[in-house]
Structure formats: C-alpha cells, structure tokens
Design a protein around this motif. Structure first.
Motif, mmCIF file in Angstrom:
data_model
loop_
_atom_site.group_PDB
_atom_site.id
_atom_site.type_symbol
_atom_site.label_atom_id
_atom_site.label_comp_id
_atom_site.label_asym_id
_atom_site.label_seq_id
_atom_site.Cartn_x
_atom_site.Cartn_y
_atom_site.Cartn_z
ATOM 1 N N UNK A 35 0.823 -1.208 0.000
ATOM 2 C CA UNK A 35 0.000 0.000 0.000
ATOM 3 C C UNK A 35 0.860 1.262 0.000
ATOM 4 N N UNK A 36 1.949 1.240 0.747
ATOM 5 C CA UNK A 36 2.863 2.381 0.710
ATOM 6 C C UNK A 36 3.441 2.566 -0.688
ATOM 7 N N UNK A 37 3.746 1.468 -1.363
ATOM 8 C CA UNK A 37 4.352 1.532 -2.689
ATOM 9 C C UNK A 37 3.436 2.184 -3.713
ATOM 10 N N UNK A 38 2.117 2.008 -3.570
ATOM 11 C CA UNK A 38 1.206 2.625 -4.536
ATOM 12 C C UNK A 38 0.797 4.032 -4.125
ATOM 13 N N UNK A 260 -7.941 -8.928 -6.214
ATOM 14 C CA UNK A 260 -7.114 -7.896 -6.835
ATOM 15 C C UNK A 260 -5.646 -7.952 -6.414
ATOM 16 N N UNK A 261 -5.298 -8.931 -5.582
ATOM 17 C CA UNK A 261 -3.893 -9.122 -5.236
ATOM 18 C C UNK A 261 -3.458 -8.548 -3.905
ATOM 19 N N UNK A 288 -13.141 -4.527 -14.438
ATOM 20 C CA UNK A 288 -11.743 -4.352 -14.851
ATOM 21 C C UNK A 288 -10.828 -3.910 -13.718
ATOM 22 N N UNK A 289 -11.397 -3.663 -12.533
ATOM 23 C CA UNK A 289 -10.546 -3.305 -11.397
ATOM 24 C C UNK A 289 -9.561 -4.416 -11.070
ATOM 25 N N UNK A 290 -9.962 -5.669 -11.304
ATOM 26 C CA UNK A 290 -9.084 -6.792 -10.960
ATOM 27 C C UNK A 290 -7.756 -6.673 -11.712
ATOM 28 N N UNK A 291 -7.832 -6.531 -13.005
ATOM 29 C CA UNK A 291 -6.618 -6.431 -13.799
ATOM 30 C C UNK A 291 -5.915 -5.095 -13.560
ATOM 31 N N UNK A 292 -6.686 -4.054 -13.426
ATOM 32 C CA UNK A 292 -6.133 -2.710 -13.223
ATOM 33 C C UNK A 292 -5.287 -2.657 -11.947
ATOM 34 N N UNK A 293 -5.792 -3.249 -10.876
ATOM 35 C CA UNK A 293 -5.061 -3.227 -9.614
ATOM 36 C C UNK A 293 -3.912 -4.215 -9.603
ATOM 37 N N UNK A 295 -1.973 -4.937 -11.878
ATOM 38 C CA UNK A 295 -0.819 -4.340 -12.538
ATOM 39 C C UNK A 295 0.007 -3.482 -11.594
ATOM 40 N N UNK A 296 -0.619 -3.091 -10.452
ATOM 41 C CA UNK A 296 0.083 -2.227 -9.511
ATOM 42 C C UNK A 296 0.717 -3.010 -8.380
#
Length: 297
Positions: A35-38, A260-261, A288-293, A295-296
């Motif tokens: 979470x800090x990284x994003x 979402x990872x 699409x939030x699953x793939x969108x997140x 990726x982060x």
C-alpha cells in the motif's frame, strides 16, 4: 480551526489472519509495504474493516504496535481504541501514543451505554486523558448513538477531539455535519464522491483495500477539482463500492482484496467466507478493477 492531520485516504486496512485464525503479522507487513508503494499515506489500524471487535485487547495492541513500527513514520496512523469500559479506551489510547500513533478513532458508548448528549460528551472528555487527537465514530445503525451537528460542535470544545468519522451512509445527515465547518471524515464507501464534493476533510476507506491505486487516482482528480476525470474513474469503482455497502461488508472487502492481489486471508470467525454465488456477483462488480489493480501489485 484545529490542525487536521488526516486528509485524503486513510486506509482502514484489513487485518490478515493465518490458517489458524490468528493475526498474521508477517502478512500485515507485506500488505503495508504494498500500500505504501502505490501511494497510501494514511492507515487505520485495528479498524472495523480490520475486525477490531473480533480482536482481543492484547491482539489489537500488538497489531497497533507492529503496524506502527512497520510504517515507521512513512504515513499517518490512526488506531481504533474502542472498548466498552472508558478506562480500557484510555489505556489503549495511551498505548497507541507510546507506539507513535498520530490519532485514535473511538466509538461512542455502546451496548446499553448512555445515549444522551451529556453522556456522550462526558465519555469523550474522559477518553481525552489518553493524550491523542480523537476521531469520533458516527455509526448510529450499529451502536444506537448518533453524533448530530449540535453534539459535534460541543464535542469539538474538548481540546483533544479533532473530528468525526461519519459511517451512517445518510448523505443528508453527512452534509449537515459538513456544514458545521468542523473537521468531518467520510466512512461510507458508496458516498465518497459526494462527500468529497461536499467538502469533507478526509476519508477513512475500507473498500480502498481492494483498489488502492484506483482510489488514489480518483481522490487526486477530485481534490484537483477535475470532476469529469473523477466521474470516469468513479464509474470503475462504484459497482463494487455500492455492492459491499449493501451487506456482508467485511467479508466482501476480504474477498475482493484477494481477487485484486491484496489478500489478507479469510475473515475471522464468527464471520465466514462469502458463498460462491456472492463471490460471482462481487467478481462481476469489480470488473476491470481486478486487472487494473493487479498491474500495480
């Protein structure tokens, strides 16, 4: 105006549990680092989403101490120190202060406690002995006590009382709290865009566990008054944020974060995993939030 330290997103982080249902500190450290990284710069430890009510006092204190150590000054920290006994709230709050926490979130008296304004005021005045800024918690549907605009004005006369977090889910009542001009934080996921437009001071957001990157992008657009951009981003978030608010909130956040990872394991008993049917509905709402997140991550 008191110095408000918690603008933007304060993530009500889920508490990870291991296969035996015990708090998993190693996994918590991994999540905090992600979470800090994003870009998350505010955390709420032992939050409602983090299953505060199902943690023992010692588990909650250990969680706060460990989480604060991991964060190590890289983000603001709020700890929930709610308890039935005032002395326990004060003791938990002093412990949080010793751990370097920046403020505490505290439910008003609940479970047959005082419901009149005088009783609520006296409760928070006593909690102030803990020595940290206090964020009151307005969730009348759960505890039977409502923090009204008139009570909020009175509570803010207590030097340590900083703000109220409104999780009532009632937009009109939240707007009335905002109109006091006193610090107010939104805690209702489905109301986030309306709360920001109305002028809330900050957000305590459980749903951000499963979409931190997108939530940060949304809040950034809103804070810059780029409302067209914010509306487009909210269209991605709204189906899931509205769905989790309809029921099975904590279980849904845990399940969505796993998709979402940002998985924190299963919620602790007596809560259980969502049924397969509800998982399918949640998966569809995430879109699409699953793939969108992912990726982060």
């Amino acid at each position: 105006m008191k110095d408000f330290k918690f603008p933007g997103i304060n993530l009500a982080i889920s508490t990870p549990f291991d296969g035996n249902g015990k708090p998993d500190h190693a996994r918590l450290e991994q999540l905090i680092e992600r979470y800090l990284a994003v870009g998350i710069r505010g955390f709420v430890l032992s939050s409602g989403t983090g299953m505060h009510v199902y943690l023992s006092q010692e588990e909650s204190k250990a969680l706060v101490a460990f989480g604060a150590k991991v964060i190590g000054g890289r983000a603001k920290i709020i700890a929930q120190t709610s308890a039935l006994l005032v002395d326990d709230v004060v003791e938990r709050t002093r412990h949080a202060a010793d751990c370097g926490v920046d403020g505490v979130m505290v439910l008003p008296p609940f479970f047959e406690g005082p419901t009149d304004d005088d009783g609520v005021f006296e409760f928070y005045a006593a909690v102030a002995r803990g020595g940290l800024p206090i964020i009151g918690y307005n969730v009348p549907q759960a505890v039977g006590v409502e923090i009204t605009p008139s009570l909020l004005r009175r509570l803010c006369e207590i030097p340590e009382f900083l703000a109220v977090k409104d999780s009532s889910g009632d937009l009109a009542k939240q707007a009335a709290l905002v109109r006091t001009g006193l610090p107010m934080m939104n805690g209702a996921d489905a109301l986030v865009p309306y709360a920001l437009y109305a002028g809330v001071s900050g957000l305590i957001w459980g749903g951000a566990n499963f979409a931190p990157k997108t939530c940060l992008e949304f809040v950034g657009a809103a804070q810059a008054h780029k409302w067209d951009d914010a509306r487009e981003i909210w269209r991605l978030l709204e189906p899931a944020m509205s769905l989790i608010w309809e029921g099975d909130y904590v279980q849904s956040v845990y399940a969505a974060a796993d998709m979402t990872g940002y998985g924190a394991g299963n919620p602790r008993r007596p809560l259980s995993r969502l049924s397969a049917k509800k998982i399918d509905v949640l998966q569809s709402a995430l879109g699409e939030l699953v793939e969108r997140e992912r990726r982060a991550v």
